[in-house]
Design a protein around this motif. Structure first.
Motif, mmCIF file in Angstrom:
data_model
loop_
_atom_site.group_PDB
_atom_site.id
_atom_site.type_symbol
_atom_site.label_atom_id
_atom_site.label_comp_id
_atom_site.label_asym_id
_atom_site.label_seq_id
_atom_site.Cartn_x
_atom_site.Cartn_y
_atom_site.Cartn_z
ATOM 1 N N LEU A 203 0.881 -0.917 -0.123
ATOM 2 C CA LEU A 203 0.006 -0.158 -0.588
ATOM 3 C C LEU A 203 0.920 1.279 0.413
ATOM 4 O O LEU A 203 -0.008 2.498 -0.553
ATOM 5 C CB LEU A 203 -0.873 0.026 1.166
ATOM 6 N N ILE A 204 1.905 1.914 0.949
ATOM 7 C CA ILE A 204 2.842 2.529 0.824
ATOM 8 C C ILE A 204 3.029 2.841 -0.484
ATOM 9 O O ILE A 204 3.147 4.053 -1.338
ATOM 10 C CB ILE A 204 3.497 2.263 1.241
ATOM 11 N N ALA A 205 3.977 1.635 -1.769
ATOM 12 C CA ALA A 205 4.507 1.663 -2.579
ATOM 13 C C ALA A 205 2.815 1.959 -3.730
ATOM 14 O O ALA A 205 3.405 2.803 -4.661
ATOM 15 C CB ALA A 205 4.754 0.497 -3.219
ATOM 16 N N LEU A 206 1.589 1.725 -3.380
ATOM 17 C CA LEU A 206 0.401 2.740 -4.287
ATOM 18 C C LEU A 206 0.581 3.193 -3.700
ATOM 19 O O LEU A 206 0.522 4.381 -4.889
ATOM 20 C CB LEU A 206 -0.366 2.410 -4.307
ATOM 21 N N ASN A 207 0.593 4.181 -2.430
ATOM 22 C CA ASN A 207 0.625 5.308 -2.618
ATOM 23 C C ASN A 207 1.375 6.743 -3.562
ATOM 24 O O ASN A 207 1.382 7.249 -3.740
ATOM 25 C CB ASN A 207 0.809 5.759 -0.986
ATOM 26 N N ARG A 208 2.779 5.770 -3.247
ATOM 27 C CA ARG A 208 4.383 6.863 -4.067
ATOM 28 C C ARG A 208 4.020 6.433 -5.452
ATOM 29 O O ARG A 208 3.688 7.647 -6.046
ATOM 30 C CB ARG A 208 5.624 5.965 -3.028
ATOM 31 N N ARG A 209 3.146 5.180 -5.674
ATOM 32 C CA ARG A 209 3.018 5.478 -7.031
ATOM 33 C C ARG A 209 2.200 6.236 -7.878
ATOM 34 O O ARG A 209 2.119 7.402 -8.763
ATOM 35 C CB ARG A 209 3.034 3.955 -7.724
ATOM 36 N N TYR A 210 0.559 6.406 -6.917
ATOM 37 C CA TYR A 210 -0.224 7.070 -7.433
ATOM 38 C C TYR A 210 -0.752 8.570 -6.609
ATOM 39 O O TYR A 210 -1.540 8.839 -6.557
ATOM 40 C CB TYR A 210 -1.555 6.200 -7.745
ATOM 41 N N LYS A 211 0.435 8.518 -5.826
ATOM 42 C CA LYS A 211 0.201 10.078 -5.196
ATOM 43 C C LYS A 211 -0.689 10.170 -4.518
ATOM 44 O O LYS A 211 -1.749 11.023 -4.636
ATOM 45 C CB LYS A 211 0.646 11.546 -6.371
ATOM 46 N N VAL A 212 -1.508 8.766 -3.525
ATOM 47 C CA VAL A 212 -2.333 8.842 -2.462
ATOM 48 C C VAL A 212 -1.508 9.078 -1.677
ATOM 49 O O VAL A 212 -1.466 8.082 -1.103
ATOM 50 C CB VAL A 212 -3.598 8.373 -3.368
ATOM 51 N N PRO A 213 -2.407 9.134 -0.104
ATOM 52 C CA PRO A 213 -1.600 8.912 1.049
ATOM 53 C C PRO A 213 -2.838 7.641 1.708
ATOM 54 O O PRO A 213 -2.268 7.392 2.959
ATOM 55 C CB PRO A 213 -2.548 10.813 2.142
ATOM 56 N N ASP A 214 -3.761 7.136 1.632
ATOM 57 C CA ASP A 214 -4.055 6.395 2.179
ATOM 58 C C ASP A 214 -5.132 5.317 1.312
ATOM 59 O O ASP A 214 -6.291 5.191 1.188
ATOM 60 C CB ASP A 214 -5.207 7.674 2.988
ATOM 61 N N SER A 215 -4.645 4.922 0.535
ATOM 62 C CA SER A 215 -5.120 3.747 -0.218
ATOM 63 C C SER A 215 -5.958 2.318 0.700
ATOM 64 O O SER A 215 -5.074 2.262 1.576
ATOM 65 C CB SER A 215 -3.823 2.975 -1.134
ATOM 66 N N GLY A 216 -6.357 1.720 0.164
ATOM 67 C CA GLY A 216 -6.811 0.298 1.191
ATOM 68 C C GLY A 216 -7.865 -0.505 0.140
ATOM 69 O O GLY A 216 -7.491 -0.331 -0.828
ATOM 70 N N ILE A 217 -7.938 -1.398 0.583
ATOM 71 C CA ILE A 217 -8.526 -3.066 0.336
ATOM 72 C C ILE A 217 -9.878 -3.285 1.353
ATOM 73 O O ILE A 217 -10.411 -2.760 1.873
ATOM 74 C CB ILE A 217 -7.631 -4.193 0.770
ATOM 75 N N ARG A 218 -10.863 -4.138 -0.139
ATOM 76 C CA ARG A 218 -12.314 -4.200 0.170
ATOM 77 C C ARG A 218 -11.825 -5.629 -0.470
ATOM 78 O O ARG A 218 -11.588 -5.941 -1.131
ATOM 79 C CB ARG A 218 -13.234 -3.472 -0.381
ATOM 80 N N ILE A 219 -12.542 -6.453 0.396
ATOM 81 C CA ILE A 219 -13.171 -7.869 0.280
ATOM 82 C C ILE A 219 -13.860 -7.722 -0.396
ATOM 83 O O ILE A 219 -15.377 -6.830 0.458
ATOM 84 C CB ILE A 219 -12.656 -8.464 1.538
ATOM 85 N N THR A 220 -14.626 -8.457 -1.283
ATOM 86 C CA THR A 220 -15.770 -8.745 -2.123
ATOM 87 C C THR A 220 -15.864 -10.025 -2.138
ATOM 88 O O THR A 220 -15.762 -11.245 -1.554
ATOM 89 C CB THR A 220 -15.324 -8.196 -3.910
ATOM 90 N N GLY A 221 -17.310 -10.539 -2.721
ATOM 91 C CA GLY A 221 -17.911 -11.603 -3.052
ATOM 92 C C GLY A 221 -18.651 -12.576 -1.611
ATOM 93 O O GLY A 221 -18.951 -12.803 -1.970
ATOM 94 N N ILE A 222 -18.582 -11.136 -0.270
ATOM 95 C CA ILE A 222 -19.136 -11.606 0.737
ATOM 96 C C ILE A 222 -20.069 -10.673 1.485
ATOM 97 O O ILE A 222 -19.964 -9.904 1.316
ATOM 98 C CB ILE A 222 -18.183 -12.358 1.860
ATOM 99 N N THR A 223 -21.053 -11.549 1.061
ATOM 100 C CA THR A 223 -22.264 -10.087 1.994
ATOM 101 C C THR A 223 -21.730 -10.009 3.527
ATOM 102 O O THR A 223 -22.033 -10.867 3.967
ATOM 103 C CB THR A 223 -23.092 -10.686 1.746
ATOM 104 N N PRO A 224 -22.036 -9.045 3.435
ATOM 105 C CA PRO A 224 -21.627 -7.665 5.381
ATOM 106 C C PRO A 224 -22.845 -8.991 6.068
ATOM 107 O O PRO A 224 -23.916 -8.424 5.811
ATOM 108 C CB PRO A 224 -21.246 -6.607 4.718
ATOM 109 N N GLN A 225 -21.668 -8.479 7.060
ATOM 110 C CA GLN A 225 -23.122 -9.074 8.410
ATOM 111 C C GLN A 225 -23.529 -8.471 9.261
ATOM 112 O O GLN A 225 -22.261 -7.049 9.392
ATOM 113 C CB GLN A 225 -22.184 -10.518 8.830
#
Length: 225
Positions: A203-225
């Motif tokens: 994520l730090i590498a992504l922040n640097r490459r795309y010049k953003v401060p706060d990239s993150g992740i999302r889990i898909t395919g599961i209905t939130p409980q």
């Protein structure tokens, strides 16, 4: 140990820092009693005062690390990797029978955008081995930007992977994460924490490459409980 969904006392060791401070702020705002822990008790109290001013309440207090851990139902370790083991050893007696949420990321400056896991694999799993079965170590929150946490009016578009050898402890931390506006998932045993620990460098590498401060992740395919 408190039941899931009830208010708890939470010690955040390293709560005077950005990540720990952000988590402490969110939990205090949610109504939990939060004890900021630091090697310097006055620095911890100063950080607690700032949190209380932001939330307009008195849910936060400060103490030296050992006193903070002793007062809490749940202890959060949010210190740099270089201080992880020493901090745990200094408060080990106060952790018996409790959940320890370890937020440690094994970053090795200056190459923090390169994955550098310790020889044993997971830095958090190593702490479980150090403390033994009397403490339930849970890995969580490594991939959440402090930038998100400190803005209470902001919806956080990120998920948290929660790993622990004790599934009930992991579920309790999932509930704590959801209380402060995060998506959270029980991602299995503590050995799986290597994914979260390594992902931070990605994520730090992504922040640097795309010049953003706060990239993150999302889990898909599961209905939130």
């Amino acid at each position: 140990m408190s039941e899931v969904g009830t208010l708890k006392s939470i010690a955040v060791l390293g709560g005077a820092g950005k990540e720990g401070g952000g988590l402490a702020l969110r939990w205090a705002h949610a109504g939990h009693k939060v004890i900021i822990g630091s090697r310097d008790a006055q620095r911890a109290q100063d950080a607690a005062n700032e949190i209380n001013a932001k939330i307009g309440g008195t849910n936060a207090s400060g103490a030296a690390n050992g006193d903070a851990a002793a007062q809490a139902d749940i202890v959060v370790l949010a210190v740099p990797f270089s201080a992880q083991r020493a901090t745990v050893e200094s408060v080990a007696d106060a952790l018996a029978g409790k959940i320890l949420i370890d937020v440690t990321v094994p970053l090795v400056p200056p190459k923090v955008s390169r994955v550098q896991l310790p020889d044993g694999g997971s830095a958090v799993e190593a702490i479980q081995k150090l403390l033994g079965e009397g403490v339930k170590v849970v890995s969580a929150f490594q991939n959440i930007s402090a930038h998100h946490l400190t803005h209470l009016d902001e919806t956080i578009d990120c998920d948290v992977l929660v790993c622990a050898d004790d599934a009930a402890a992991a579920d309790e931390v999932v509930a704590l994460a959801k209380e402060i506006g995060l998506g959270a998932w029980n991602a299995g045993v503590l050995a799986n924490s290597v994914v979260s620990e390594a992902l931070t460098s990605v994520l730090i590498a992504l922040n640097r490459r795309y010049k953003v401060p706060d990239s993150g992740i999302r889990i898909t395919g599961i209905t939130p409980q």
